[in-house]
Design a protein around this motif. Sequence first.
Motif, PDB file in Angstrom:
ATOM      1  N   UNK A 133      43.707  49.746  44.665  1.00  0.00           N
ATOM      2  CA  UNK A 133      43.222  48.512  44.029  1.00  0.00           C
ATOM      3  C   UNK A 133      41.787  48.221  44.459  1.00  0.00           C
ATOM      4  N   UNK A 134      40.966  47.794  43.516  1.00  0.00           N
ATOM      5  CA  UNK A 134      39.551  47.553  43.803  1.00  0.00           C
ATOM      6  C   UNK A 134      39.257  46.070  43.958  1.00  0.00           C
ATOM      7  N   UNK A 135      38.188  45.774  44.675  1.00  0.00           N
ATOM      8  CA  UNK A 135      37.736  44.400  44.825  1.00  0.00           C
ATOM      9  C   UNK A 135      37.349  43.817  43.469  1.00  0.00           C
ATOM     10  N   UNK A 136      36.762  44.643  42.601  1.00  0.00           N
ATOM     11  CA  UNK A 136      36.361  44.166  41.277  1.00  0.00           C
ATOM     12  C   UNK A 136      37.570  43.705  40.464  1.00  0.00           C
ATOM     13  N   UNK A 137      38.676  44.454  40.555  1.00  0.00           N
ATOM     14  CA  UNK A 137      39.888  44.055  39.835  1.00  0.00           C
ATOM     15  C   UNK A 137      40.408  42.734  40.375  1.00  0.00           C
ATOM     16  N   UNK A 138      40.455  42.601  41.694  1.00  0.00           N
ATOM     17  CA  UNK A 138      40.951  41.352  42.276  1.00  0.00           C
ATOM     18  C   UNK A 138      40.096  40.170  41.827  1.00  0.00           C
ATOM     19  N   UNK A 139      38.793  40.339  41.780  1.00  0.00           N
ATOM     20  CA  UNK A 139      37.921  39.240  41.368  1.00  0.00           C
ATOM     21  C   UNK A 139      38.179  38.835  39.922  1.00  0.00           C
ATOM     22  N   UNK A 140      38.447  39.799  39.051  1.00  0.00           N
ATOM     23  CA  UNK A 140      38.768  39.479  37.656  1.00  0.00           C
ATOM     24  C   UNK A 140      40.075  38.699  37.568  1.00  0.00           C
ATOM     25  N   UNK A 141      41.077  39.144  38.310  1.00  0.00           N
ATOM     26  CA  UNK A 141      42.381  38.476  38.285  1.00  0.00           C
ATOM     27  C   UNK A 141      42.262  37.075  38.883  1.00  0.00           C
ATOM     28  N   UNK A 142      41.512  36.931  39.956  1.00  0.00           N
ATOM     29  CA  UNK A 142      41.329  35.614  40.584  1.00  0.00           C
ATOM     30  C   UNK A 142      40.643  34.631  39.639  1.00  0.00           C
ATOM     31  N   UNK A 143      39.634  35.108  38.909  1.00  0.00           N
ATOM     32  CA  UNK A 143      38.931  34.233  37.967  1.00  0.00           C
ATOM     33  C   UNK A 143      39.867  33.733  36.877  1.00  0.00           C
ATOM     34  N   UNK A 144      40.743  34.608  36.385  1.00  0.00           N
ATOM     35  CA  UNK A 144      41.705  34.201  35.349  1.00  0.00           C
ATOM     36  C   UNK A 144      42.743  33.243  35.934  1.00  0.00           C
ATOM     37  N   UNK A 145      43.141  33.456  37.170  1.00  0.00           N
ATOM     38  CA  UNK A 145      44.113  32.567  37.799  1.00  0.00           C
ATOM     39  C   UNK A 145      43.556  31.157  37.947  1.00  0.00           C
ATOM     40  N   UNK A 146      42.272  31.029  38.178  1.00  0.00           N
ATOM     41  CA  UNK A 146      41.678  29.687  38.271  1.00  0.00           C
ATOM     42  C   UNK A 146      41.764  28.956  36.940  1.00  0.00           C
ATOM     43  N   UNK A 148      56.102  46.892  21.699  1.00  0.00           N
ATOM     44  CA  UNK A 148      55.053  45.955  21.294  1.00  0.00           C
ATOM     45  C   UNK A 148      55.007  44.771  22.261  1.00  0.00           C
ATOM     46  N   UNK A 149      53.838  44.522  22.813  1.00  0.00           N
ATOM     47  CA  UNK A 149      53.666  43.393  23.723  1.00  0.00           C
ATOM     48  C   UNK A 149      54.165  43.636  25.136  1.00  0.00           C
ATOM     49  N   UNK A 150      54.642  44.838  25.442  1.00  0.00           N
ATOM     50  CA  UNK A 150      55.128  45.137  26.784  1.00  0.00           C
ATOM     51  C   UNK A 150      54.000  45.671  27.670  1.00  0.00           C
ATOM     52  N   UNK A 151      53.962  45.172  28.914  1.00  0.00           N
ATOM     53  CA  UNK A 151      52.948  45.591  29.883  1.00  0.00           C
ATOM     54  C   UNK A 151      53.615  46.025  31.175  1.00  0.00           C
ATOM     55  N   UNK A 152      53.024  47.004  31.841  1.00  0.00           N
ATOM     56  CA  UNK A 152      53.401  47.361  33.212  1.00  0.00           C
ATOM     57  C   UNK A 152      52.523  46.536  34.150  1.00  0.00           C
ATOM     58  N   UNK A 153      53.153  45.702  34.944  1.00  0.00           N
ATOM     59  CA  UNK A 153      52.425  44.747  35.780  1.00  0.00           C
ATOM     60  C   UNK A 153      52.252  45.295  37.182  1.00  0.00           C
ATOM     61  N   UNK A 154      51.106  44.984  37.803  1.00  0.00           N
ATOM     62  CA  UNK A 154      50.749  45.515  39.104  1.00  0.00           C
ATOM     63  C   UNK A 154      50.357  44.374  40.043  1.00  0.00           C
ATOM     64  N   UNK A 155      49.805  44.731  41.182  1.00  0.00           N
ATOM     65  CA  UNK A 155      49.171  43.781  42.089  1.00  0.00           C
ATOM     66  C   UNK A 155      47.749  44.292  42.341  1.00  0.00           C
ATOM     67  N   UNK A 156      46.825  43.442  42.771  1.00  0.00           N
ATOM     68  CA  UNK A 156      46.999  42.097  43.334  1.00  0.00           C
ATOM     69  C   UNK A 156      47.245  41.038  42.257  1.00  0.00           C
ATOM     70  N   UNK A 157      48.178  40.140  42.567  1.00  0.00           N
ATOM     71  CA  UNK A 157      48.470  39.003  41.711  1.00  0.00           C
ATOM     72  C   UNK A 157      47.885  37.755  42.369  1.00  0.00           C
ATOM     73  N   UNK A 158      47.256  36.905  41.564  1.00  0.00           N
ATOM     74  CA  UNK A 158      46.550  35.740  42.106  1.00  0.00           C
ATOM     75  C   UNK A 158      47.135  34.445  41.550  1.00  0.00           C
TER      76      UNK A 158
END
Length: 226
Positions: A111-124, A155-165
């Motif tokens: 997992x990358x820091x860039x991915x975490x930052x994107x997820x954190x921004x959406x969580x806000x 259709x509409x199914x996703x494989x979910x990962x972490x980090x989760x924010x």
Amino acid sequence: MIEDGALVIVGGGSGRRFGGDKLLVELGGMPLFLHAMRELGPLFPENRRVMVAPAAALERCRQPAPEYKPEGRIRGESGGAQRTESVRAGLAALDGAVRLVAIHDAARPLASAALLERVAARAREVGAAVPGRPVTDTLKRVNADGLITETVDREGLYRVETPQCFLLEPLLAAYELAGNGGFTDDAAVMEHAGHPVAVVAHDGDNDKLTWPSDLERLRRVLAARK
């Protein structure tokens, strides 16, 4: 840096499918559990980086940590038999100034820091967000005899990962409602409490160490990065 954030890395699980404890498996020249802390830890204040693992595993992890010098110190907390218990232990270790928490599985070392930052921004924006990718394989439901009973619409199914924010306050409330439910990730805890959860689609490397065969693939990815 995410000044009002905290990072909880969960290293629980029996390792049954892998065939043993995964946390100290050598990967790219250092133990598995340190990869996520080294990559994601610098995004958070030093006193808000928590590693949760079974007590025995946690003690084993304390010994090699200084040798590899991950960014900043690691606060260790003993986890429970179920994932929800371990996450609760990690959340209980956070101070009152935390507004947003990122929860990550130690078994995902890429997992990358860039991915975490994107997820954190959406969580806000939404209150909760997770990384994921659309399911592209054909899905079949199979019965106890190993026979296909139906083809599942992907259709509409996703494989979910972490980090989760998550915003911390609603996550804590959701865990109060969760009881001893067998939730496999924290997004499910929020869903159970009626909170919306956003998916941040991505196509980067974020594979999980589950089976012994995963180890060589992860090593190849890390070698290519170097």
